[in-house]
Design an enzyme around this catalytic site. Structure first.
Site, PDB file in Angstrom:
ATOM      1  N   TYR A 197     -12.114   8.762   5.262  1.00  0.00           N
ATOM      2  CA  TYR A 197     -13.597   9.193   5.816  1.00  0.00           C
ATOM      3  C   TYR A 197     -13.914   9.027   7.373  1.00  0.00           C
ATOM      4  O   TYR A 197     -14.900   9.171   7.734  1.00  0.00           O
ATOM      5  CB  TYR A 197     -14.509   8.128   5.029  1.00  0.00           C
ATOM      6  CG  TYR A 197     -14.680   8.497   3.625  1.00  0.00           C
ATOM      7  CD1 TYR A 197     -15.251   9.356   2.915  1.00  0.00           C
ATOM      8  CD2 TYR A 197     -13.446   7.694   2.895  1.00  0.00           C
ATOM      9  CE1 TYR A 197     -15.045   9.474   1.587  1.00  0.00           C
ATOM     10  CE2 TYR A 197     -13.399   7.960   1.349  1.00  0.00           C
ATOM     11  CZ  TYR A 197     -14.346   8.764   0.670  1.00  0.00           C
ATOM     12  OH  TYR A 197     -14.394   8.718  -0.748  1.00  0.00           O
TER      13      TYR A 197
ATOM     14  N   HIS B  76     -12.948  -2.376  10.490  1.00  0.00           N
ATOM     15  CA  HIS B  76     -12.938  -3.250   9.369  1.00  0.00           C
ATOM     16  C   HIS B  76     -11.647  -3.932   9.004  1.00  0.00           C
ATOM     17  O   HIS B  76     -11.508  -4.829   8.992  1.00  0.00           O
ATOM     18  CB  HIS B  76     -13.305  -2.498   8.274  1.00  0.00           C
ATOM     19  CG  HIS B  76     -12.821  -0.973   7.867  1.00  0.00           C
ATOM     20  ND1 HIS B  76     -12.876  -0.084   8.946  1.00  0.00           N
ATOM     21  CD2 HIS B  76     -12.256  -0.750   6.926  1.00  0.00           C
ATOM     22  CE1 HIS B  76     -11.836   0.811   8.466  1.00  0.00           C
ATOM     23  NE2 HIS B  76     -11.644   0.717   7.247  1.00  0.00           N
ATOM     24  N   ARG B  77     -10.508  -3.042   9.171  1.00  0.00           N
ATOM     25  CA  ARG B  77      -9.073  -3.347   9.072  1.00  0.00           C
ATOM     26  C   ARG B  77      -8.682  -4.458  10.152  1.00  0.00           C
ATOM     27  O   ARG B  77      -8.139  -5.552   9.819  1.00  0.00           O
ATOM     28  CB  ARG B  77      -8.088  -2.163   9.071  1.00  0.00           C
ATOM     29  CG  ARG B  77      -6.902  -2.552   8.727  1.00  0.00           C
ATOM     30  CD  ARG B  77      -6.088  -1.098   8.055  1.00  0.00           C
ATOM     31  NE  ARG B  77      -6.642  -0.812   7.030  1.00  0.00           N
ATOM     32  CZ  ARG B  77      -7.488   0.256   6.858  1.00  0.00           C
ATOM     33  NH1 ARG B  77      -7.783   1.059   7.962  1.00  0.00           N
ATOM     34  NH2 ARG B  77      -7.975   0.555   5.698  1.00  0.00           N
TER      35      ARG B  77
ATOM     36  N   PHE C 158      -7.745   8.774   9.290  1.00  0.00           N
ATOM     37  CA  PHE C 158      -7.659   9.195   7.790  1.00  0.00           C
ATOM     38  C   PHE C 158      -8.670   9.013   7.073  1.00  0.00           C
ATOM     39  O   PHE C 158      -9.842   8.567   7.691  1.00  0.00           O
ATOM     40  CB  PHE C 158      -6.458   8.562   7.146  1.00  0.00           C
ATOM     41  CG  PHE C 158      -6.675   6.774   7.009  1.00  0.00           C
ATOM     42  CD1 PHE C 158      -6.386   6.036   7.963  1.00  0.00           C
ATOM     43  CD2 PHE C 158      -6.955   6.445   5.780  1.00  0.00           C
ATOM     44  CE1 PHE C 158      -6.485   4.759   7.845  1.00  0.00           C
ATOM     45  CE2 PHE C 158      -7.055   5.122   5.504  1.00  0.00           C
ATOM     46  CZ  PHE C 158      -6.887   4.212   6.570  1.00  0.00           C
TER      47      PHE C 158
ATOM     48  N   PRO D  40      -0.435   6.226   3.927  1.00  0.00           N
ATOM     49  CA  PRO D  40       0.573   6.071   5.064  1.00  0.00           C
ATOM     50  C   PRO D  40      -0.567   5.862   6.269  1.00  0.00           C
ATOM     51  O   PRO D  40      -0.239   5.414   7.131  1.00  0.00           O
ATOM     52  CB  PRO D  40       0.803   7.650   5.170  1.00  0.00           C
ATOM     53  CG  PRO D  40       0.461   8.273   3.958  1.00  0.00           C
ATOM     54  CD  PRO D  40      -0.281   7.600   3.077  1.00  0.00           C
TER      55      PRO D  40
ATOM     56  N   LYS E  57     -10.231   2.631  17.686  1.00  0.00           N
ATOM     57  CA  LYS E  57     -10.383   2.462  16.323  1.00  0.00           C
ATOM     58  C   LYS E  57      -9.861   0.832  15.999  1.00  0.00           C
ATOM     59  O   LYS E  57     -10.645   0.232  15.547  1.00  0.00           O
ATOM     60  CB  LYS E  57      -9.755   3.431  15.467  1.00  0.00           C
ATOM     61  CG  LYS E  57     -10.197   2.915  14.190  1.00  0.00           C
ATOM     62  CD  LYS E  57      -9.564   4.050  12.924  1.00  0.00           C
ATOM     63  CE  LYS E  57      -9.947   3.449  11.354  1.00  0.00           C
ATOM     64  NZ  LYS E  57      -9.170   4.154  10.469  1.00  0.00           N
TER      65      LYS E  57
ATOM     66  N   THR F  58       0.911  -1.075  -0.150  1.00  0.00           N
ATOM     67  CA  THR F  58       0.004  -0.015  -0.112  1.00  0.00           C
ATOM     68  C   THR F  58       0.844   1.237   0.006  1.00  0.00           C
ATOM     69  O   THR F  58       2.119   1.091   0.615  1.00  0.00           O
ATOM     70  CB  THR F  58      -0.931   0.016   1.186  1.00  0.00           C
ATOM     71  OG1 THR F  58      -1.516   1.327   1.264  1.00  0.00           O
ATOM     72  CG2 THR F  58      -0.193  -0.063   2.446  1.00  0.00           C
ATOM     73  N   HIS F  59       0.406   2.219  -0.586  1.00  0.00           N
ATOM     74  CA  HIS F  59       1.122   3.510  -0.578  1.00  0.00           C
ATOM     75  C   HIS F  59       0.374   4.570   0.293  1.00  0.00           C
ATOM     76  O   HIS F  59       0.519   5.945   0.209  1.00  0.00           O
ATOM     77  CB  HIS F  59       1.136   4.209  -1.839  1.00  0.00           C
ATOM     78  CG  HIS F  59       2.167   3.236  -2.623  1.00  0.00           C
ATOM     79  ND1 HIS F  59       1.870   2.030  -3.130  1.00  0.00           N
ATOM     80  CD2 HIS F  59       3.552   3.464  -3.041  1.00  0.00           C
ATOM     81  CE1 HIS F  59       3.082   1.688  -4.013  1.00  0.00           C
ATOM     82  NE2 HIS F  59       3.954   2.205  -3.830  1.00  0.00           N
TER      83      HIS F  59
ATOM     84  N   ASP G 133      -7.474  -3.545   0.299  1.00  0.00           N
ATOM     85  CA  ASP G 133      -8.320  -2.605  -0.592  1.00  0.00           C
ATOM     86  C   ASP G 133      -9.750  -2.530   0.137  1.00  0.00           C
ATOM     87  O   ASP G 133     -10.353  -3.362   0.853  1.00  0.00           O
ATOM     88  CB  ASP G 133      -8.655  -3.249  -1.717  1.00  0.00           C
ATOM     89  CG  ASP G 133      -9.353  -2.288  -2.956  1.00  0.00           C
ATOM     90  OD1 ASP G 133      -8.276  -1.313  -3.258  1.00  0.00           O
ATOM     91  OD2 ASP G 133     -10.390  -2.229  -3.173  1.00  0.00           O
TER      92      ASP G 133
END
Ligand code: ITT
Length: 200
Positions: free
Chosen positions: A159, A185-186, A157, A19, A180, A16-17, A77
């Protein structure tokens, strides 16, 4: 083919790019002792996201990075989805921003949501692990809640300032990073990945 597992001291590339994602993925990875290098640190360019699903795009990014680095690669993603917009922006969440400026994306969301009464919103994260031997696996995590307006909070970061998870009174951007990470979700997708592919 036997399922590979990563253990302490192994190297993994974060494909991923973004940050914000790198920071959250490193925190999640930390207890396992795996060395997580970002694709940017290795000079690997971002792959073009030509898929129409989170799973397809996650696999495209992980495969491109595993092939370029010769190391296992973990991509993410993800996106913000609104019931009243039939799941948009969804896989196009990053593309609703201009030059990485999320104020544009949030303004567009708020504009398109004007007059809508159903504020149901959810985040999706699909992690994909691609191994140099050709194997690929995906893991999905979701968190549900409501869109809020105006945006609230400064951490996180994307939304985060317009998403309030169900049963909570703070947006993701008002919560501490640890709060968080406990429900995102992550984090859900990462738990499934870790159970299968990381040695604790
Ligand atoms: P990479 O492809 O390099 O990983 P990206 O930002 O382009 O970075 P995506 O295509 O997956 O990644 O876009 C996902 C977008 O969804 C991301 O840019 C954020 O705006 C948003 N998003 C994902 N997870 C989020 C989170 O935890 N909080 C807020 N916004 C999030």
């Amino acid at each position: 083919m036997a399922t590979p597992k990563l253990q302490s001291g192994d190297r993994l590339v974060l494909a991923t790019h973004n940050p914000g994602k790198v920071a959250e993925m490193r925190v999640l990875m930390d207890p396992y002792g795996v060395e997580a290098i970002s694709a940017g640190d290795l000079g690997i360019p971002a792959a073009e996201e030509t898929g129409t699903t989170f799973e397809e795009n996650a696999c495209i990014k992980a495969r491109a990075t595993a092939d370029a680095s010769g190391l296992p690669a973990l991509s993410d993603d993800s996106g913000f989805c609104l019931a009243a917009l039939d799941g948009s922006p969804g896989v196009y969440s990053a593309r609703w921003a201009k030059n990485g400026e999320f104020s544009f994306a949030m303004d567009r969301v708020l504009r398109e949501m004007e007059g809508k009464t159903d504020l149901t919103a959810w985040f999706v994260c699909v992690l994909a692990i691609a191994w140099p031997n050709g194997q690929e696996f995906t893991f999905r995590g979701e968190v549900w809640g409501d869109m809020v307006s105006p945006p609230r909070g400064k951490s996180g970061f994307g939304y985060d300032p317009i998403f309030q998870p169900s049963g909570h009174t703070m947006t993701f951007a008002e919560m501490s990073p640890a709060a968080k990470d406990a429900m995102s979700h992550r984090a859900y997708a990462f738990r499934a990945f870790a159970n299968n592919y990381l040695r604790g």
